[in-house]
Design a protein around this motif. Structure first.
Motif, PDB file in Angstrom:
ATOM      1  N   ASN A  28      30.807  70.449  49.859  1.00 50.14           N
ATOM      2  CA  ASN A  28      30.952  70.613  51.384  1.00 50.14           C
ATOM      3  C   ASN A  28      30.967  69.404  51.818  1.00 50.14           C
ATOM      4  O   ASN A  28      31.045  69.280  53.193  1.00 50.14           O
ATOM      5  CB  ASN A  28      29.666  71.302  51.805  1.00 50.14           C
ATOM      6  CG  ASN A  28      29.707  72.964  51.222  1.00 50.14           C
ATOM      7  OD1 ASN A  28      30.630  73.761  51.325  1.00 50.14           O
ATOM      8  ND2 ASN A  28      28.565  73.188  50.663  1.00 50.14           N
ATOM      9  N   TYR A  36      35.105  74.909  53.178  1.00 53.47           N
ATOM     10  CA  TYR A  36      34.081  75.292  54.151  1.00 53.47           C
ATOM     11  C   TYR A  36      34.179  74.192  55.292  1.00 53.47           C
ATOM     12  O   TYR A  36      33.939  72.983  54.953  1.00 53.47           O
ATOM     13  CB  TYR A  36      32.832  75.725  53.626  1.00 53.47           C
ATOM     14  CG  TYR A  36      32.954  76.877  52.836  1.00 53.47           C
ATOM     15  CD1 TYR A  36      32.677  78.219  53.330  1.00 53.47           C
ATOM     16  CD2 TYR A  36      33.015  76.647  51.225  1.00 53.47           C
ATOM     17  CE1 TYR A  36      32.577  79.133  52.715  1.00 53.47           C
ATOM     18  CE2 TYR A  36      33.170  78.105  50.566  1.00 53.47           C
ATOM     19  CZ  TYR A  36      32.858  79.268  51.087  1.00 53.47           C
ATOM     20  OH  TYR A  36      32.792  80.384  50.512  1.00 53.47           O
ATOM     21  N   ARG A  58      32.121  72.477  57.233  1.00 54.71           N
ATOM     22  CA  ARG A  58      30.655  72.000  57.461  1.00 54.71           C
ATOM     23  C   ARG A  58      30.594  70.706  57.639  1.00 54.71           C
ATOM     24  O   ARG A  58      31.700  69.846  57.260  1.00 54.71           O
ATOM     25  CB  ARG A  58      29.977  72.424  56.308  1.00 54.71           C
ATOM     26  CG  ARG A  58      29.789  73.845  55.995  1.00 54.71           C
ATOM     27  CD  ARG A  58      29.043  74.442  54.776  1.00 54.71           C
ATOM     28  NE  ARG A  58      27.634  74.108  55.102  1.00 54.71           N
ATOM     29  CZ  ARG A  58      26.626  74.299  54.118  1.00 54.71           C
ATOM     30  NH1 ARG A  58      26.781  74.850  53.122  1.00 54.71           N
ATOM     31  NH2 ARG A  58      25.305  73.813  54.501  1.00 54.71           N
ATOM     32  N   TYR A  59      29.739  70.108  58.156  1.00 54.63           N
ATOM     33  CA  TYR A  59      29.228  68.687  58.121  1.00 54.63           C
ATOM     34  C   TYR A  59      30.591  67.988  58.852  1.00 54.63           C
ATOM     35  O   TYR A  59      30.938  66.755  58.657  1.00 54.63           O
ATOM     36  CB  TYR A  59      29.264  68.078  56.885  1.00 54.63           C
ATOM     37  CG  TYR A  59      28.018  68.538  56.238  1.00 54.63           C
ATOM     38  CD1 TYR A  59      26.733  68.305  56.433  1.00 54.63           C
ATOM     39  CD2 TYR A  59      28.162  69.521  54.877  1.00 54.63           C
ATOM     40  CE1 TYR A  59      25.632  68.979  55.674  1.00 54.63           C
ATOM     41  CE2 TYR A  59      27.006  70.005  54.136  1.00 54.63           C
ATOM     42  CZ  TYR A  59      25.951  69.826  54.596  1.00 54.63           C
ATOM     43  OH  TYR A  59      24.919  70.319  54.080  1.00 54.63           O
ATOM     44  N   ASP A  73      34.471  80.061  56.856  1.00 53.11           N
ATOM     45  CA  ASP A  73      32.885  79.726  57.446  1.00 53.11           C
ATOM     46  C   ASP A  73      31.968  79.985  56.460  1.00 53.11           C
ATOM     47  O   ASP A  73      32.372  80.951  55.484  1.00 53.11           O
ATOM     48  CB  ASP A  73      32.786  80.888  58.738  1.00 53.11           C
ATOM     49  CG  ASP A  73      33.557  80.358  59.867  1.00 53.11           C
ATOM     50  OD1 ASP A  73      33.960  79.207  60.075  1.00 53.11           O
ATOM     51  OD2 ASP A  73      34.222  81.534  60.546  1.00 53.11           O
ATOM     52  N   SER A  74      30.893  79.403  56.523  1.00 49.70           N
ATOM     53  CA  SER A  74      29.745  79.719  55.586  1.00 49.70           C
ATOM     54  C   SER A  74      29.153  81.153  55.886  1.00 49.70           C
ATOM     55  O   SER A  74      29.036  81.662  57.016  1.00 49.70           O
ATOM     56  CB  SER A  74      28.751  78.506  55.749  1.00 49.70           C
ATOM     57  OG  SER A  74      29.094  77.228  55.423  1.00 49.70           O
ATOM     58  N   ARG A 106      26.910  84.166  56.796  1.00 50.85           N
ATOM     59  CA  ARG A 106      25.950  83.943  58.059  1.00 50.85           C
ATOM     60  C   ARG A 106      25.559  85.518  58.157  1.00 50.85           C
ATOM     61  O   ARG A 106      26.319  86.429  58.110  1.00 50.85           O
ATOM     62  CB  ARG A 106      26.604  83.616  59.362  1.00 50.85           C
ATOM     63  CG  ARG A 106      27.104  81.812  59.227  1.00 50.85           C
ATOM     64  CD  ARG A 106      27.569  81.604  60.656  1.00 50.85           C
ATOM     65  NE  ARG A 106      27.731  80.065  60.454  1.00 50.85           N
ATOM     66  CZ  ARG A 106      26.873  79.022  60.804  1.00 50.85           C
ATOM     67  NH1 ARG A 106      25.574  79.310  61.329  1.00 50.85           N
ATOM     68  NH2 ARG A 106      27.078  77.918  60.740  1.00 50.85           N
ATOM     69  N   MET A 129      23.266  80.773  59.002  1.00 53.46           N
ATOM     70  CA  MET A 129      23.569  80.588  57.684  1.00 53.46           C
ATOM     71  C   MET A 129      22.659  81.435  56.451  1.00 53.46           C
ATOM     72  O   MET A 129      21.417  81.203  56.988  1.00 53.46           O
ATOM     73  CB  MET A 129      23.668  79.152  57.050  1.00 53.46           C
ATOM     74  CG  MET A 129      24.917  78.628  57.793  1.00 53.46           C
ATOM     75  SD  MET A 129      25.182  77.036  57.217  1.00 53.46           S
ATOM     76  CE  MET A 129      25.125  76.927  55.506  1.00 53.46           C
TER      77      MET A 129
END
Length: 351
Positions: free
Chosen positions: A89, A108, A110-111, A122-123, A125, A130
């Motif tokens: 990620n 993904y 993220r960060y 998208d992670s 959820r 999350m």
């Protein structure tokens, strides 16, 4: 077509990515060139499988320049890749793929790396937050985003002839039984001390496995865990308990040794997943991490977890100082599961 797969940095996570690699190879076929980009220490993990055409090694902290960012970026540019699948990620992997000129980049979001991806996932959820999610399924979703058909979550590894020869030497050097009556212990926890089960517990458990179940015990270890493995052997006070502390340390050798065991007793660390990938029953002691991350319906798993408020804290060192999540998993509790699985194996062999 050329595909670059940025692989996970941890042994267990890489093993949990094998269903996705299988799906990618099956979908894109043998004519597609698939390159895995990975940490050098993981070089032997996928030996014997046929999902990758080539392995490149990437370690941004390495002293050798050929392993750092610029070298990998330049190599990606020369090869002109069509697609990159980003399993870690990290922002770093997205930057490298983007600077390397890979046309399509799937990962993904993220960060802060979303703008660098051409296809963002998208992670998982729930209610806007999350959630913990099985890593095998997490990786398989990346394959699905690339067009892959649904794939079994079955973990898979293989060994090569050199691995088996090395394991032969270990068996001969230590005098291990060759009839399958070997229980594998893994006491490691590269993530941090919070994942460790007390070595005194391992020593007592080893003694009972030898005395009451008539099995040998082989304690696995990495280069930094030699003393811990030796201590477990010492505490067991039994000549049929052995360790890998003075044996070859390669991952290939470890794979072949684990493959020969009847079952594995492990902390939540990489060798646990190796055993699962070879179809071995695995008893895992969990504490700072929840079993859902490793959840896999194809694995014969016994997950031991105490009902404590602090379980699943994800800390590398116990912030409360008592480490009860691991300390309080009793030897009796683990032994009962070992005895049950050994009994099942004996019954299956006799059938």
């Amino acid at each position: 077509m050329k595909i670059a797969v940025f692989l996970p940095n941890w042994l267990g996570d890489l093993v949990m990515a094998t269903p996705m690699l299988r799906a990618v190879r099956r979908h894109f076929g043998p004519e597609t060139r698939i390159v895995g980009i990975m940490r050098p220490y993981l070089a032997e993990v996928l030996s014997g499988t046929d999902w990758l055409d080539e392995q490149w090694y990437f370690n941004p902290h390495a002293e050798q320049r050929r392993l750092r960012h610029l070298a990998v970026v330049q190599r990606l540019r020369r090869e002109e890749f069509d697609l990159a699948l980003l399993l870690p990620n990290s922002l770093r992997t997205a930057v490298v793929a983007w600077l390397g000129g890979v046309k399509e980049r799937i990962g993904y979001a993220r960060y802060g790396r979303g703008p660098l991806l051409t296809r963002k996932l998208d992670s998982p959820r729930a209610h806007g937050r999350m959630i913990d999610y099985p890593m095998v399924d997490y990786y398989l979703k990346l394959g699905a985003a690339a067009g892959c058909a649904p794939e079994s979550p079955r973990l898979e590894l293989a060994t090569i002839e050199a691995d088996e020869r090395s394991a032969d030497a270990v068996w001969e050097n230590l005098g291990l039984r060759t009839d399958g009556r070997v229980v594998i212990f893994n006491s490691s926890g590269a993530y941090g001390a919070a994942k460790l089960w007390p070595m005194e517990h391992f020593g007592e458990l080893a003694r009972r496995v030898v005395d009451e179940l008539d099995h040998d015990v082989l304690v696995m270890c990495g280069p930094k865990e030699r003393d811990l493995a030796r201590d477990i052997v010492r505490l067991s006070d039994r000549p049929r308990v052995f360790s890998m502390a003075d044996q070859p340390m390669g991952i290939g050798t470890a794979k072949a040794c684990i493959r020969r065991g009847r079952l594995a007793v492990s902390t939540d660390s990489g060798p646990r997943h190796v055993a699962a990938a070879f179809g071995k029953p695995v008893i895992t002691m969990y504490g700072p991490m929840l079993p859902i991350w490793s959840q896999n319906p194809t694995v014969h798993a016994v997950d031991l977890l105490l009902d404590l408020e602090c379980v699943g804290c994800q800390n590398r060192v116990c912030p409360l100082g008592h480490h009860r999540c691991m300390q309080d998993i009793s030897v009796d509790q683990v032994y009962a599961e070992v005895a049950r699985l050994v009994g099942e194996c004996r019954a299956a062999c006799a059938a």
